[in-house]
Scaffold this motif. Structure first.
Motif, PDB file in Angstrom:
ATOM      1  N   LEU A 111      22.168  92.750  49.872  1.00  0.00           N
ATOM      2  CA  LEU A 111      21.467  92.817  48.514  1.00  0.00           C
ATOM      3  C   LEU A 111      20.088  93.476  48.889  1.00  0.00           C
ATOM      4  N   LEU A 126      19.568 100.839  46.102  1.00  0.00           N
ATOM      5  CA  LEU A 126      19.882 100.307  44.788  1.00  0.00           C
ATOM      6  C   LEU A 126      21.033 101.084  44.211  1.00  0.00           C
ATOM      7  N   LEU A 155      24.129  99.187  45.528  1.00  0.00           N
ATOM      8  CA  LEU A 155      24.163  97.950  45.160  1.00  0.00           C
ATOM      9  C   LEU A 155      24.509  97.774  43.598  1.00  0.00           C
ATOM     10  N   ARG A 189      16.654  93.959  42.324  1.00  0.00           N
ATOM     11  CA  ARG A 189      17.236  92.977  43.221  1.00  0.00           C
ATOM     12  C   ARG A 189      17.042  91.721  42.990  1.00  0.00           C
TER      13      ARG A 189
END
Length: 97
Positions: free
Chosen positions: A18, A23, A26, A74
């Motif tokens: 995480l 990003l 993710l 996040r």
């Protein structure tokens, strides 16, 4: 920050970290896309929305720094998907609607 869930959808088990994964990686892993929000309130950092069809979006305001946007994304993913993450620092809070 706002977390909205339209229905109970099984939560993903991510294989990426995480806090360390890029990003885009993710977001792909969590099957989530970022969309621009028209909300201009400086206290609004974004919203995680899980639609009835299971698709997910992060509604993020424009005009924020890359760091601010990355960090808020996040935090919202962690809260919205129930991922293991450090608690939000003051003065941030999450509202569930």
């Amino acid at each position: 920050m706002t977390v909205s869930q339209g229905c109970a959808v099984p939560q993903p088990k991510t294989t990426v970290d995480l806090l360390d994964a890029p990003l885009p990686e993710l977001l792909t892993e969590c099957r989530t896309e970022i969309v621009e929000s028209s909300i201009t309130d400086r206290t609004f950092f974004g919203a995680f929305v899980e639609r009835r069809d299971g698709s997910r979006i992060l509604s993020m305001p424009t005009g924020r720094s890359a760091f601010e946007r990355d960090t808020a994304a996040r935090m919202l993913l962690a809260e919205g998907l129930g991922l293991d993450a450090p608690p939000l620092p003051e003065p941030f809070s999450v509202s569930r609607v």
